[in-house]
Design an enzyme around this catalytic site. Structure first.
Site, short mmCIF file in Angstrom:
data_model
loop_
_atom_site.label_atom_id
_atom_site.label_comp_id
_atom_site.label_asym_id
_atom_site.label_seq_id
_atom_site.Cartn_x
_atom_site.Cartn_y
_atom_site.Cartn_z
CG HIS A 1 -2.14 -0.96 1.00
ND1 HIS A 1 -2.64 -1.44 2.04
CD2 HIS A 1 -2.72 -1.36 -0.09
CE1 HIS A 1 -3.71 -2.07 1.76
NE2 HIS A 1 -3.73 -2.22 0.14
NE ARG B 1 -5.23 -1.63 -9.98
CZ ARG B 1 -4.80 -0.22 -10.12
NH1 ARG B 1 -5.31 0.84 -10.11
NH2 ARG B 1 -3.39 -0.25 -10.28
NE ARG C 1 -7.43 -6.45 -13.15
CZ ARG C 1 -6.83 -5.98 -12.18
NH1 ARG C 1 -5.48 -6.22 -12.25
NH2 ARG C 1 -6.95 -5.55 -11.02
CD GLU D 1 -2.26 -11.08 -14.14
OE1 GLU D 1 -2.32 -10.21 -13.24
OE2 GLU D 1 -3.07 -11.70 -14.55
CG ASN E 1 2.64 -5.07 -9.81
OD1 ASN E 1 3.60 -4.40 -10.31
ND2 ASN E 1 1.33 -4.46 -9.77
CG ASP E 2 0.07 -11.15 -10.05
OD1 ASP E 2 0.61 -11.52 -8.70
OD2 ASP E 2 -1.21 -11.17 -9.94
NE ARG F 1 0.94 -8.24 -5.90
CZ ARG F 1 0.04 -7.85 -6.94
NH1 ARG F 1 -0.40 -8.84 -7.69
NH2 ARG F 1 0.08 -6.62 -7.12
#
Length: 540
Positions: free
Chosen positions: A181, A278, A314, A403, A426-427, A437
């Site tokens: 975060h 998202r 997505r 990913e 990221n993934d 992660r």
């Protein structure tokens, strides 16, 4: 102090005196005898936390609002309330009951990894706020030194990050990873940030340091040097902001710059549209999937704001790692490797079908160029099945996210089945490096500059060039000004990032020709480590 190094997660360079976060409340060593109203006091404390976080969420926008709203739901969760009640029944006073109950939940969440491990860190903030209320001591939170400063902490809660004001020059934390975060919200605010920086908590308050949010370096400087670095950083930000127009290299090769958003309120006029919409915010905290009409309204709102720009949506990215009750998924020992993303349609295909119907209705009613992609795709067969569903719904552009290494290795076969792909770095980093992660202790492995990750990105870009199909990057690494040039040199066609990152990436691309970007990509791919890759590109 020796120069410290962490993971740069939000670009920019500045300097100023460090000041650390206030310590969380400490329970007295002697446990008092419980009173007759401990259950009621505990309930009021949790209600106070939930209400205050909801109020804070209403005052902010973007990722911070979504994170705070989720955290407020955690404070109001009946499972936590029941666990606290059980601890009170066992003879624990309210503050101790909450501490014990949350410790139990943290242990359970941490053992699950992934999304749950992140929730474990959020629980600590709920505990500290509830305990501070019960003990009637100041809430843990930000220092107020009265001068611009570099905020130092073990880690930051979403509430802390949402409360940052203009006096905070940069953020440096001991823990955290590229998708924590702290990283996400720092990027959203345009603050330079370094996470996973060992030794930062040993630096005395008031020590002037420089912070480089790209390289991850934190070094002690003189007061005079701090002023010069801060001024230079501000000049660079102003210079970047003054550069407008489409993303392109110095010789005019287009690299469209898109934005990662959670809704219409997050989209700014800067950039070529949306590279990652998202949609999870519509589904969180519900016992049943949102109706098609409700989804259509939300999607249409963003499409209208986008005008005729591109919007890459997505489909629902949830599952065992981000549980939603209405999906009816069983508990899993390893949710990060389980039923998530597109895989949830194996259990309940109606959720995806209804979402595509809503997207198609909203797209038809607006002029936006709507593209749709599925998360967590591993095979060409899955890609083909998803594309068929997209076309059947009346949408014309279907793609998937790359990913997992399996998808990257078979990118050519996957691209043969769809219109485009987008790399979720990221993934991809997580699965390539076998590093959770959310585990700050493994932040160095999660670095998108890792050679294995860069090779997979280059492989996918090459497949896109061979088939003349778009390959984008929508992971947070796209907002790294140096890495953006490397990606462009590999043949990545679009970059999508948090809105505040667009200006710096545009300026970085504009300072190099396409040939220079290709040379930077060669340097990065030839480097043996993430650190040496970053250094080679930075010094080129």
């Amino acid at each position: 102090m020796p120069e410290l190094h962490g993971l740069g997660v939000s670009p920019g360079r500045t300097a100023g005196p460090v000041h650390a976060m206030g310590a969380p409340p400490v329970l007295p060593a002697e446990v008092p005898a419980p009173g007759p109203d401990e259950t009621e006091r505990a309930a009021k404390a949790l209600q106070f936390v939930a209400t205050s976080l909801d109020e804070l969420a209403a005052r902010v926008t973007g990722p911070a609002a979504e994170v705070l709203a989720t955290q407020a739901m955690m404070a109001a969760d009946m499972t936590l309330a029941e666990a606290v009640t059980a601890k009170v029944a066992y003879g624990r006073p309210a503050a101790w009951a909450i501490t014990d109950a949350i410790a139990d939940q943290q242990q359970q969440f941490a053992s699950l990894g992934g999304y749950f491990a992140e929730r474990a860190a959020d629980l600590a903030d709920l505990r500290d706020r509830a305990v501070a209320w019960l003990l009637d001591v100041p809430m843990p939170g930000l220092p107020r030194p009265g001068v611009p400063y570099v905020l130092v902490a073990d880690d930051l809660s979403p509430a802390d990050t949402a409360l940052l004001d203009d006096s905070v020059l940069a953020i440096v934390t001991r823990r955290g990873g590229p998708t924590s975060h702290t990283a996400i919200l720092a990027r959203a605010r345009g603050l330079p940030a370094v996470v996973g920086c060992a030794g930062i908590l040993d630096v005395p308050d008031g020590t002037p340091v420089s912070v480089d949010g790209v390289t991850g370096a934190v070094a002690e400087v003189s007061p005079a040097q701090a002023e010069e670095i801060a001024a230079a950083g501000q000049e660079e930000r102003e210079r970047n902001a003054s550069l407008t127009g489409p993303g392109q290299t110095a010789d005019g090769v287009a690299v469209p710059l898109l934005q990662n958003v959670g809704g219409a309120k997050d989209l700014t006029p800067d950039g070529a549209g949306v590279g990652l919409f998202r949609t999870e915010f519509l589904f969180l905290g519900r016992t049943s999937a949102p109706p098609v009409a409700e989804q259509e309204t939300a999607y249409r709102e963003l499409f209208e704001v986008a005008g005729d720009r591109k919007v890459v949506l997505r489909t629902l990215d949830a599952g065992a790692d981000k549980p939603l009750p209405f999906l009816g998924l069983a508990a899993e020992d390893n949710p990060a490797l389980g039923v998530r993303g597109l895989r949830t349609s194996r259990v309940d295909p109606s959720v995806l079908a209804e979402q595509l119907e809503a997207v198609a209705r909203a797209a038809t009613a607006t002029s936006a160029d709507v593209w749709v992609m599925a998360p967590m795709v591993a095979t060409a067969e899955e890609a083909a099945e998803f594309a068929a569903l997209v076309y059947k719904a009346g949408l014309r552009t279907a793609g998937v996210m790359i990913e997992v290494p399996a998808a990257a290795l078979k990118a050519r076969q996957i691209l043969a089945e769809v219109d485009f792909v987008s790399l979720g770095t990221n993934d991809l980093s997580q699965y390539t490096m076998a590093a959770d992660r959310m585990n700050g202790e493994l932040a160095d492995l999660l670095d998108p500059w890792q050679p294995a990750v860069l090779e997979l990105v280059a492989l996918v870009a090459s497949a896109g060039q061979e088939l003349s199909k778009p390959v984008g990057v929508c992971g947070e690494s796209a907002g790294d000004p140096l890495l953006a040039c490397v990606y462009a040199g590999m043949g990545i066609t679009t970059l999508s990032m948090s809105a505040p990152s667009v200006a710096a990436v545009r300026a970085s691309l504009a300072s190099r020709t396409s040939a220079e970007c290709r040379r930077l990509a060669e340097l990065a791919l030839a480097a043996p480590t993430a650190e040496s890759a970053r250094k080679a590109v930075a010094e080129a």
